[in-house]
Design a protein around this motif. Structure first.
Motif, mmCIF file in Angstrom:
data_model
loop_
_atom_site.group_PDB
_atom_site.id
_atom_site.type_symbol
_atom_site.label_atom_id
_atom_site.label_comp_id
_atom_site.label_asym_id
_atom_site.label_seq_id
_atom_site.Cartn_x
_atom_site.Cartn_y
_atom_site.Cartn_z
ATOM 1 N N THR A 181 90.801 51.042 -0.524
ATOM 2 C CA THR A 181 89.372 50.848 -0.783
ATOM 3 C C THR A 181 89.075 50.745 -2.278
ATOM 4 O OG1 THR A 181 88.884 52.104 1.191
ATOM 5 C CG2 THR A 181 87.063 51.749 -0.296
ATOM 6 N N GLU A 182 89.729 51.617 -3.040
ATOM 7 C CA GLU A 182 89.416 51.635 -4.468
ATOM 8 C C GLU A 182 89.750 50.289 -5.135
ATOM 9 O OE1 GLU A 182 90.366 55.260 -6.240
ATOM 10 O OE2 GLU A 182 90.288 54.462 -8.279
ATOM 11 N N GLY A 187 74.081 41.708 1.717
ATOM 12 C CA GLY A 187 75.379 41.481 2.330
ATOM 13 C C GLY A 187 76.058 42.739 2.835
ATOM 14 N N TYR A 188 75.360 43.884 2.748
ATOM 15 C CA TYR A 188 75.940 45.074 3.392
ATOM 16 C C TYR A 188 75.639 44.888 4.882
ATOM 17 C CZ TYR A 188 77.787 49.780 3.721
ATOM 18 O OH TYR A 188 78.579 50.864 4.023
ATOM 19 N N GLU A 218 73.122 55.795 4.945
ATOM 20 C CA GLU A 218 73.628 56.453 3.736
ATOM 21 C C GLU A 218 73.783 55.434 2.595
ATOM 22 O OE1 GLU A 218 74.027 59.469 2.877
ATOM 23 O OE2 GLU A 218 75.078 59.046 0.980
ATOM 24 N N ALA A 219 74.282 54.246 2.937
ATOM 25 C CA ALA A 219 74.463 53.206 1.913
ATOM 26 C C ALA A 219 73.121 52.832 1.282
ATOM 27 C CB ALA A 219 75.113 51.968 2.526
ATOM 28 N N LEU A 220 72.074 52.739 2.108
ATOM 29 C CA LEU A 220 70.763 52.343 1.576
ATOM 30 C C LEU A 220 70.116 53.480 0.782
ATOM 31 C CD1 LEU A 220 69.371 50.331 4.621
ATOM 32 C CD2 LEU A 220 70.299 49.431 2.485
ATOM 33 N N ALA A 221 70.406 54.719 1.209
ATOM 34 C CA ALA A 221 69.808 55.865 0.525
ATOM 35 C C ALA A 221 70.493 56.136 -0.812
ATOM 36 C CB ALA A 221 69.874 57.103 1.415
ATOM 37 N N SER A 222 71.783 55.816 -0.882
ATOM 38 C CA SER A 222 72.512 56.188 -2.103
ATOM 39 C C SER A 222 72.620 55.022 -3.093
ATOM 40 C CB SER A 222 73.902 56.712 -1.746
ATOM 41 O OG SER A 222 74.621 55.709 -1.064
ATOM 42 N N THR A 223 71.971 53.903 -2.787
ATOM 43 C CA THR A 223 71.963 52.787 -3.738
ATOM 44 C C THR A 223 70.516 52.347 -3.956
ATOM 45 O OG1 THR A 223 72.183 51.178 -1.951
ATOM 46 C CG2 THR A 223 74.218 51.893 -3.014
ATOM 47 N N PRO A 245 82.963 53.103 3.941
ATOM 48 C CA PRO A 245 82.387 51.814 3.558
ATOM 49 C C PRO A 245 81.273 51.938 2.513
ATOM 50 C CG PRO A 245 82.138 52.183 5.942
ATOM 51 C CD PRO A 245 82.821 53.379 5.385
ATOM 52 N N VAL A 246 80.649 53.132 2.426
ATOM 53 C CA VAL A 246 79.547 53.307 1.457
ATOM 54 C C VAL A 246 80.027 53.018 0.033
ATOM 55 C CG1 VAL A 246 77.915 54.985 0.489
ATOM 56 C CG2 VAL A 246 78.310 54.907 2.941
ATOM 57 N N ARG A 247 81.325 53.204 -0.197
ATOM 58 C CA ARG A 247 81.836 52.925 -1.549
ATOM 59 C C ARG A 247 81.642 51.462 -1.929
ATOM 60 N NH1 ARG A 247 87.602 55.745 -1.884
ATOM 61 N NH2 ARG A 247 87.536 54.887 -3.970
ATOM 62 N N PHE A 248 81.710 50.594 -0.912
ATOM 63 C CA PHE A 248 81.445 49.172 -1.201
ATOM 64 C C PHE A 248 79.980 48.968 -1.601
ATOM 65 C CE2 PHE A 248 85.327 48.806 1.283
ATOM 66 C CZ PHE A 248 86.023 47.819 0.603
#
Lengths: 89, 451
Positions: free
Chosen positions: B38-39, B113-114, B135-140, B92-95
């Motif tokens: 992932t990294e 594109g998420y 989580e992706a939307l909350a943390s970005t 996937p949140v890392r993306f």
């Protein structure tokens, strides 16, 4: 390549001279001018050739906008393509 | 010489009637960033986005100045991340965080594109990916997400519909301190398109080239202003006026797209023939409908007016540009349209009417604030209804509703800027729970015997 300069605002002495002065400094050749004064409102449309400018087109725009601000006039300087594309098929 | 009247008309459209290019969106394929680590994959994603779109904002600003036309948004869309994250271990949140960082580096205000495409079923990793969306939307800050749950060719994935009801709620719950904004960045689609330049639903389809420029035009204010000059004209004449105006608006989109493509050295994709409102007064689709003769948007006759408007916009725009795509049509996002907000507040515009309107225009139930206690299965029901309209009519439909957690009908959520503000609208209180819990797939519709 040509640009359209439009000047709208309250009439005063020397507007045309000042606008064309800036054009001359930047080597923008004035090819056509139409101008009218209705009551005390001045409206001018000027077509200038910008193919041999000595400064960037954006610099010319900034100078003209600056002149407009100092005289209390609205001066728009736009590439002619936007008018040609919008109004012809 | 160019006709003086034409010159002044163009300047008036820009100065007084809010004519603008709504967005230049660069689509970037991330398929070459896939990898098991992932990294490493995130690094490649960051590098690719910043390499391709590094000059996007500056180029947009240069074109704005050259032609004197405002370009409101410069944005990026990428390959649906579920395809990229599927081969990687880890979260996937890392993306999403990588996309956010790349968007900030490039100076774009949103990146889309998420996304996941699950219209016929879930591939490996899709469910975990969808679960990560809130989580992706909350943390970005700038990442937008979309999920395609149905299409005319496949039918509707009801398991996905069920999940998305819950995900929309969670996206709002996780961002309750930010006026539930997470849900405003999440779109659930039926018949999602690969080349949509508009957020929050933009993603870069897999059949698209490596990098491409798509343009979305706007101009409800210009159309309305053109119509005000003919207060007593019949509908034929109104349709003609709209076509002519749409032609002019779209020509500017084509010009800007071609110029951006030249300057960036990236192929030009499509112009999205859209009428996209903003909350600014005078930039409203609802006011166009009212100009046609409706007392208030949402009253009887609204669907007919909108159908005519939508069709005329496309007819006018088709000849004005070389390639058309995206969502093409009039948008009716409630919170982003001053006239829609007013109509919803006054009680004239209801969700049921909006649903009917989406059958004849682009795109769907968009930016609608619903009561905070709306159960997940009701949201799923709304999604299913909207997807059914899209599936049967072979058109794109979408749902972007924002459950206003802690608020009820009569309250208002205000995000400011382009997202605007919306009154909480009432939702039918009866439950589709049993239907939603059945799961399965609504089969694809028949394409003959049309009635």
């Amino acid at each position: 390549m040509r640009a359209v300069i439009t000047v709208i605002g309250r009439d005063a002495v020397g507007i045309l001279a000042k606008v064309s002065g800036i054009c001359a400094e930047a080597h923008a050749n004035v090819t056509e001018v139409t101008q009218s004064v209705l009551q005390d409102m001045f409206a001018m449309i000027m077509l200038v050739d910008i193919s041999s400018l000595t400064v960037d087109f954006s610099e010319l725009q900034d100078r003209l906008t600056g002149l407009g601000n100092s005289l209390g006039l609205q001066i728009h300087t736009m590439h002619e393509d936007i008018f040609n594309t919008m109004h012809s098929i | 010489m160019i006709n003086a009247y034409d010159i002044l008309e163009t300047i008036r459209m820009i100065q007084d009637e809010c004519l603008d290019i709504r967005t230049i969106t660069m689509g970037i394929s991330l398929l070459d960033c896939i990898g098991p680590d992932t990294e490493r994959a995130c690094e490649k994603v960051y590098d690719k986005i910043t390499r391709c779109a590094g000059k996007l904002v500056r180029t947009g600003e240069e074109i704005e100045k050259e032609y004197g036309i405002p370009i409101i948004n410069k944005r990026i869309s990428v390959t649906p991340i579920s395809m990229i994250s599927a081969s990687s271990d880890g979260d996937p949140v890392r993306f999403a965080k990588t996309m956010d960082r790349a968007a900030k580096e490039c100076g774009v205000n949103l990146i889309g594109g998420y996304s996941a495409l699950v219209q016929k079923g879930f591939s490996a990793g899709d469910k975990a990916f969808i679960d990560s969306i809130p989580e992706a939307l909350a943390s970005t800050e700038r990442v937008c997400s979309s999920v395609n749950i149905g299409s005319t060719k496949t039918g509707i994935n009801m398991d996905a519909v069920k999940i998305m009801g819950r995900i929309v709620r969670e996206a709002a719950e996780k961002t309750v301190d930010d006026r539930c904004f997470g849900a405003a960045k999440l779109v659930v689609f039926c018949n999602a398109v690969d080349d949509n330049p508009f957020m929050a639903g933009a993603f870069h389809g897999v059949g698209e080239p490596d990098c491409i420029i798509n343009v979305g035009v706007s101009g409800p204010g210009v159309v309305r202003s053109a119509l005000t000059k003919y207060p007593d004209a019949d509908i034929n004449l109104l349709a003609d006026i709209i076509k002519k105006t749409a032609y002019k608006i779209t020509r500017v989109g084509q010009l800007v797209g071609v110029r951006a493509s030249e300057k960036l050295g990236v192929p030009f994709g499509i112009v999205d023939l859209s009428l996209a409102p903003t909350p600014a007064v005078g930039d409203s689709v609802a006011y166009i409908l009212e100009e046609m003769g409706l007392e208030k948007c949402g009253c009887a006759g609204t669907t007919a007016c909108l159908a005519m408007l939508n069709d005329a916009v496309k007819k006018g725009g088709v000849m004005a540009c070389s390639r058309i795509g995206g969502l093409s049509g009039a948008f009716i996002p409630v919170s982003e349209d001053a006239g829609m907000i007013e109509a919803a507040r006054s009680g004239s515009l209801l969700i049921e009417k909006l649903e009917a309107m989406t059958a004849v225009c682009s795109v769907g139930l968009d930016m609608i604030v619903i009561p905070g206690d709306t159960p997940a299965e009701v949201i799923s029901g709304i999604i299913a209804d909207e997807a059914a309209i899209g599936m049967v009519n072979s058109k794109t439909t979408a749902v972007r509703v924002i459950p206003a957690i802690g608020h009820e009908v009569g309250d208002e959520l205000d995000w400011g800027g382009l997202f605007g503000k919306g009154p909480v609208m009432s939702v039918n209180p009866y439950s589709p729970k049993k239907f939603i819990n059945r799961g399965g797939q609504i089969p694809a519709p028949l394409h003959s015997l049309k009635n």
